[in-house]
Design a protein around this motif. Sequence first.
Motif, mmCIF file in Angstrom:
data_model
loop_
_atom_site.group_PDB
_atom_site.id
_atom_site.type_symbol
_atom_site.label_atom_id
_atom_site.label_comp_id
_atom_site.label_asym_id
_atom_site.label_seq_id
_atom_site.Cartn_x
_atom_site.Cartn_y
_atom_site.Cartn_z
ATOM 1 N N ASN A 12 0.834 -1.202 0.000
ATOM 2 C CA ASN A 12 0.000 0.000 0.000
ATOM 3 C C ASN A 12 0.872 1.257 0.000
ATOM 4 O O ASN A 12 2.101 1.193 0.183
ATOM 5 N N LYS A 13 0.240 2.388 -0.220
ATOM 6 C CA LYS A 13 0.967 3.652 -0.342
ATOM 7 C C LYS A 13 1.676 4.023 0.950
ATOM 8 O O LYS A 13 2.752 4.631 0.935
ATOM 9 N N GLU A 14 1.061 3.674 2.084
ATOM 10 C CA GLU A 14 1.670 4.004 3.375
ATOM 11 C C GLU A 14 3.016 3.313 3.530
ATOM 12 O O GLU A 14 3.978 3.920 4.032
ATOM 13 N N ALA A 15 3.114 2.058 3.111
ATOM 14 C CA ALA A 15 4.382 1.334 3.218
ATOM 15 C C ALA A 15 5.429 1.926 2.280
ATOM 16 O O ALA A 15 6.606 2.060 2.638
ATOM 17 N N GLU A 16 5.015 2.285 1.073
ATOM 18 C CA GLU A 16 5.958 2.895 0.130
ATOM 19 C C GLU A 16 6.515 4.196 0.687
ATOM 20 O O GLU A 16 7.711 4.470 0.590
ATOM 21 N N LYS A 17 5.652 5.002 1.282
ATOM 22 C CA LYS A 17 6.060 6.320 1.767
ATOM 23 C C LYS A 17 6.860 6.230 3.068
ATOM 24 O O LYS A 17 7.939 6.823 3.186
ATOM 25 N N ILE A 18 6.340 5.481 4.045
ATOM 26 C CA ILE A 18 6.927 5.489 5.381
ATOM 27 C C ILE A 18 8.135 4.561 5.489
ATOM 28 O O ILE A 18 9.137 4.898 6.119
ATOM 29 N N ILE A 19 8.053 3.381 4.863
ATOM 30 C CA ILE A 19 9.137 2.404 5.018
ATOM 31 C C ILE A 19 10.242 2.594 3.981
ATOM 32 O O ILE A 19 11.420 2.687 4.315
ATOM 33 N N PHE A 20 9.856 2.670 2.707
ATOM 34 C CA PHE A 20 10.856 2.647 1.641
ATOM 35 C C PHE A 20 11.171 4.025 1.067
ATOM 36 O O PHE A 20 12.221 4.204 0.455
ATOM 37 N N GLY A 21 10.248 4.954 1.204
ATOM 38 C CA GLY A 21 10.488 6.287 0.660
ATOM 39 C C GLY A 21 10.603 6.302 -0.848
ATOM 40 O O GLY A 21 11.238 7.185 -1.421
ATOM 41 N N ARG A 22 9.959 5.348 -1.501
ATOM 42 C CA ARG A 22 10.016 5.255 -2.961
ATOM 43 C C ARG A 22 8.871 4.383 -3.453
ATOM 44 O O ARG A 22 8.211 3.702 -2.663
ATOM 45 N N SER A 23 8.641 4.402 -4.760
ATOM 46 C CA SER A 23 7.594 3.572 -5.347
ATOM 47 C C SER A 23 8.114 2.158 -5.554
ATOM 48 O O SER A 23 9.086 1.945 -6.291
ATOM 49 N N ILE A 24 7.487 1.206 -4.900
ATOM 50 C CA ILE A 24 7.827 -0.205 -5.085
ATOM 51 C C ILE A 24 6.996 -0.791 -6.217
ATOM 52 O O ILE A 24 7.431 -1.687 -6.941
ATOM 53 N N ARG A 25 5.780 -0.265 -6.392
ATOM 54 C CA ARG A 25 4.894 -0.785 -7.443
ATOM 55 C C ARG A 25 5.436 -0.524 -8.843
ATOM 56 O O ARG A 25 5.029 -1.186 -9.800
ATOM 57 N N SER A 26 6.340 0.428 -8.982
ATOM 58 C CA SER A 26 6.912 0.707 -10.298
ATOM 59 C C SER A 26 8.009 -0.288 -10.674
ATOM 60 O O SER A 26 8.470 -0.305 -11.809
ATOM 61 N N ILE A 27 8.445 -1.126 -9.720
ATOM 62 C CA ILE A 27 9.471 -2.142 -9.992
ATOM 63 C C ILE A 27 8.767 -3.359 -10.584
ATOM 64 O O ILE A 27 8.024 -4.054 -9.898
ATOM 65 N N LYS A 28 8.984 -3.642 -11.852
ATOM 66 C CA LYS A 28 8.246 -4.692 -12.550
ATOM 67 C C LYS A 28 8.909 -6.058 -12.472
ATOM 68 O O LYS A 28 8.261 -7.072 -12.707
ATOM 69 N N ILE A 29 10.198 -6.108 -12.166
ATOM 70 C CA ILE A 29 10.901 -7.384 -12.061
ATOM 71 C C ILE A 29 10.748 -7.896 -10.626
ATOM 72 O O ILE A 29 11.179 -7.230 -9.683
ATOM 73 N N ALA A 30 10.108 -9.054 -10.458
ATOM 74 C CA ALA A 30 9.801 -9.559 -9.122
ATOM 75 C C ALA A 30 11.056 -9.720 -8.266
ATOM 76 O O ALA A 30 11.049 -9.422 -7.075
ATOM 77 N N GLU A 31 12.143 -10.195 -8.868
ATOM 78 C CA GLU A 31 13.369 -10.435 -8.113
ATOM 79 C C GLU A 31 13.932 -9.147 -7.517
ATOM 80 O O GLU A 31 14.600 -9.169 -6.486
ATOM 81 N N GLU A 32 13.656 -8.027 -8.148
ATOM 82 C CA GLU A 32 14.141 -6.752 -7.635
ATOM 83 C C GLU A 32 13.268 -6.214 -6.516
ATOM 84 O O GLU A 32 13.611 -5.217 -5.882
ATOM 85 N N ARG A 33 12.125 -6.884 -6.260
ATOM 86 C CA ARG A 33 11.271 -6.500 -5.144
ATOM 87 C C ARG A 33 11.488 -7.423 -3.940
ATOM 88 O O ARG A 33 10.681 -7.428 -3.009
#
Length: 542
Positions: free
Chosen positions: A179-200
């Motif tokens: 969710n957006k809260e995890a992207e903002k608070i934990i990672f500080g970046r968009s994780i959903r834009s990473i399309k290669i599963a191994e890179e997530r």
Amino acid sequence: MLSKYGESIMTEPEKAGLISSIAVLARTGLSRATLNNYIKMGMIPPPIVKKPDDPSVKAKQIGYFPDSVWGIIEKIKLYKKEGRSMKEIGSLLSLKTSNSSKERFPETPNNNVGKFSDKEYPENSQGKILEKESYSDPMNRRETQDIPIPETNDILLTIDELQYPSYLINRKFEIEWINKEAEKIIFGRSIRSIKIAEERNIFRLLIDMGSSSESYRPMVDFHMSIFAQGFQKKEIERLYPAVTKNEICMLGELYDRTDKLSSPAAFEAYINLSGDPEKIYQPHKIQFREGILCVFTPADKMMQGVLELLSLRGRLIHDLLKQRLPTQIFFTVMVADLQDSVRICAELPPEEYFALINQIWKCMEGTFRKYYGVYGKHTGDGLVYYFLKDCDSNYIMNAILCAMELRENMKKLSNEWKINKGWFNDLFLNIGINEGEEYFGMIPAAPSIEFTALGDSINYAGRLSDIARYGAIWTTKNLMSRLCEEDRKKILYGIRRKQHDREVLIENVFSRVMDLDPPDGSISCKFNDISTLSVTEVLNLR
């Protein structure tokens, strides 16, 4: 509260006739979500929120209710036994509660009056309190205004309304939903834009964050506690592609320090995710067959309905899978169509035709499960199944073996229908198989979820099933080339050619679609889009 000599000591709120939220929940047996529901509907006055007088309570703030809350809750229970709706009960109690609230809680600037939650839930949702959980809840009035009272008790939180940082990881520790809260608070970046599963991969992401994040080490500890429950230390070397020796060593040390006997759900650390020392979060882990949901709740707040949401296992995982991130992965796709389905449909009464179709797919279902096939979206009388590299390393061979077994199952079913129906029709399932590396995701469809891949891979497999006749299995040169030499030698494949009015099989060769010469002349201009595709027929195992 007891003194060190075992004497009962009243706290200041108790002397003032106030009851803590902990005492209310313990005495009435209500869930916190139900109590929140009563507050929002105006049946119970909102609590005063203040620092607890009891030093044994770790929460920074806690809610206190007037002692009249006992009588109100008993009336609610009585009305519910009488079969009254929540809306009706609310209208009966809201005015009395409102007057009682004004007497007990005069509106002064010194009173911190709030509400328990911003969501509503049924009393029978069977939520359970997690260990080490705080019972306090600083209220957010902004989120509790103008809440409509529903006609039913079934007021449920959805995964989209989960306002705490949350994400779903698979068995390879790759993020599949966030969710957006995890992207903002934990990672500080968009994780959903990473399309290669191994890179997530969660470990890869956290290690990349490194010392730039205060939460780096506690977060790695938390996920390592999950990893250690199901994997051996040596598997760290295959945790994600390009993992370095230094990373293996560091993660191995964490693995050795992890208590592998205790449940990771009881992970007691508090993590500073945002860099603000006042904003501390506690991680929670919920395991499903489809993955692991990680939820991070503020240490000074209650779970606010998360437990009730998590208790609805089927609905929760359905919602998560519907929103699974599209991922670029390797897979094999199989398209199978019933030959002459239009003619068979015309010959049979409707109920018999549908019985035949249902019997075919029921007969095939166990074979697909055996070879890790995943059902995909398809129209008409055919079907699509995917064999994912994520699910099984030998996904290409599994697709081929599955197709061969389907063909044998179809022969048995065809003979049964010949005997029972007394007709001369042969039933054939024509199969096309292709491999690819494309974006793979889910299509929401009531009441199920359908998987689909975007690109030419599935289109080519569909066209090959159109070429196939009399239960043949066709595949591409690219797919056969991806098999290891040992597996390829196990398979009898090739192209049939006519020679002097007889058919000859030329083994271990391929042909362009335009050069094929099937006995019934089915290759025509309608296959121009794949005319140069190099293909072969899979016949059997050697």
